[in-house]
Scaffold this active site. Structure first.
Site, short mmCIF file in Angstrom:
data_model
loop_
_atom_site.label_atom_id
_atom_site.label_comp_id
_atom_site.label_asym_id
_atom_site.label_seq_id
_atom_site.Cartn_x
_atom_site.Cartn_y
_atom_site.Cartn_z
N CYS A 1 0.83 -1.21 0.00
CA CYS A 1 0.00 0.00 0.00
C CYS A 1 0.87 1.27 0.00
CB CYS A 1 -0.96 -0.02 1.17
SG CYS A 1 -0.23 -0.54 2.74
N TYR A 2 1.78 1.38 0.95
CA TYR A 2 2.67 2.55 0.94
C TYR A 2 3.47 2.61 -0.38
CZ TYR A 2 2.13 3.37 6.04
OH TYR A 2 1.66 3.66 7.30
#
Ligand SMILES: NC(=O)c1ccc[n+]([C@@H]2O[C@H](COP(=O)([O-])OP(=O)(O)OC[C@H]3O[C@@H](n4cnc5c(N)ncnc54)[C@H](OP(=O)(O)O)[C@@H]3O)[C@@H](O)[C@H]2O)c1
Length: 344
Positions: free
Chosen positions: A150-151
């Site tokens: 996600c990051y």
């Protein structure tokens, strides 16, 4: 119509796959696994799915049943796909792994960050990093996809235009990122309790988070040289969402930064470059596969600031996984991913 299996169906990314695939015209769910909830009807655990999957129940992971699928998603902790992916691939089933198992190209680096030996180094060469904005053609041909974290999705999308055009100092890039609590999964943890996580905010992993080598690997490819990245993630009291504030030091006259970003992502269905001066909000992407970006140059100085927001469970995980599935099977890239964000 293709048959799809999901390993790890009770977790947040697993149930998000189900929610999104309920609106997919070309996919039917053949198997959804959970060891702890085997036998339970899916809509008993997740009533939001009532009416969408009548008769579908969680089952123990069964390689025979999974191998009968055209594609299997792994929505499991790291290490699980290592054990099963090889057999499925040999039997002709394509694998889309949402965990970190195949994201790093270097098995030894993986072992250092994850504290255990890499369980399937022989598969690494075939694994394609599933960021469509970079690897679309390779994804179309792939049999094994490593869905980005996600990051790493938010940070890479925000920095790609600047690094590809060699506009910022690659040795000093900063990613200051905030995540909602679903980023930590559904398993019970003290840090995710309402009384611990709400009304407060904290950094974690400041001196080395597992997403750091993945982000560096992708940014290094974009820049054509190693990138020195400082990455500090924070836990914030929201359920979904990632907000990345990205800083780079300009080394060349960048020209019109807004035009640069608009041109880089003009044909990207999952990236929205906001009008100049915008500040994208995480809620504007809630439930969607969209990354919204804005680029700023405060005071016309030599620092460029990029703001990137995604939903960690969608563009940061399950939506991006479905985008990959769509490309692999020749479907519309955004099939099942068209609904606008939930607001307010
Ligand atoms: N949450 C996010 O925002 C996010 C974003 C990007 C990527 N990811 C990655 O996606 C993966 C899943 O994350 P999540 O947040 O959905 O996790 P989660 O909520 O903790 O769910 C994990 C799922 O995996 C199953 N599972 C656990 N151990 C297993 C094993 N040994 N064999 C088979 N199944 C097993 C669990 O069910 P049973 O134990 O009942 O079998 C559960 O359904 C992780 O690798 C995570 O890093 C998560």
């Amino acid at each position: 119509m293709i048959k799809v299996g999901i390993v790890g169906g009770t977790g947040y990314t697993g149930v998000e796959l189900l929610r999104l695939l309920a609106g997919h015209p070309d996919v039917e769910i053949e198997a959804i696994t959970s060891r702890s909830e085997a036998g339970l009807a899916v809509d008993e655990l997740y009533p939001n799915l009532r009416g969408h999957y009548p008769g579908l129940a969680f089952s123990e992971p069964d390689p025979e049943r999974l191998a009968a699928c055209d594609a299997v998603f792994f929505a499991t902790p790291h290490g699980v796909a290592h054990a099963l992916a090889g057999e499925l691939l040999e039997r002709g089933t394509r694998v889309i792994d949402l965990s970190a198992d195949f994201r790093l190209k270097d098995a030894e680096e993986w072992a250092r960050w994850y504290g255990q030996p890499h369980g399937a180094p022989a598969l690494l060469e075939a694994a394609v990093y599933g960021l469509p904005e970079v690897n679309r053609d390779a994804i179309r041909q792939a049999r094994l996809i490593a869905v980005p974290g996600c990051y790493p999705t938010a940070v890479q999308l925000g920095l790609l235009p600047l690094l590809e055009q060699r506009l910022i100092d690659p040795d000093h890039v900063i990613a200051d990122c905030k995540s909602g609590v679903t980023g930590a999964g559904r398993g019970a943890k003290v840090g995710s309790l309402l009384a611990e996580a709400s009304e407060s905010m904290k950094a974690y992993g400041a001196s080395g988070h597992r997403h750091l080598p993945e982000i560096r690997q992708g940014l290094g490819q974009a820049a054509g040289q190693p990138v020195g990245l400082t990455f500090v993630p924070h836990l914030t009291p929201m359920i979904r969402g990632i907000h990345a504030t990205l800083y780079g030091r300009l080394t060349n006259d960048p020209g019109d930064l807004q035009a640069l970003f608009e041109q880089r992502f003009a044909d990207e269905p999952a990236v929205d470059v906001m009008p100049a001066g915008s500040h994208p909000e995480t809620r504007s992407v809630k439930g969607t596969d969209i990354c919204r970006l804005a680029v700023h140059r405060p005071g016309d100085g030599d620092t460029v600031v990029v703001l990137a927001v995604i939903d960690n469970l969608v563009k940061g995980a399950s939506g991006q996984a479905i985008q990959n599935l769509n490309l692999m099977f020749g479907f519309d890239e955004m099939a099942g991913l068209q609904a606008p964000a939930l607001m307010p």
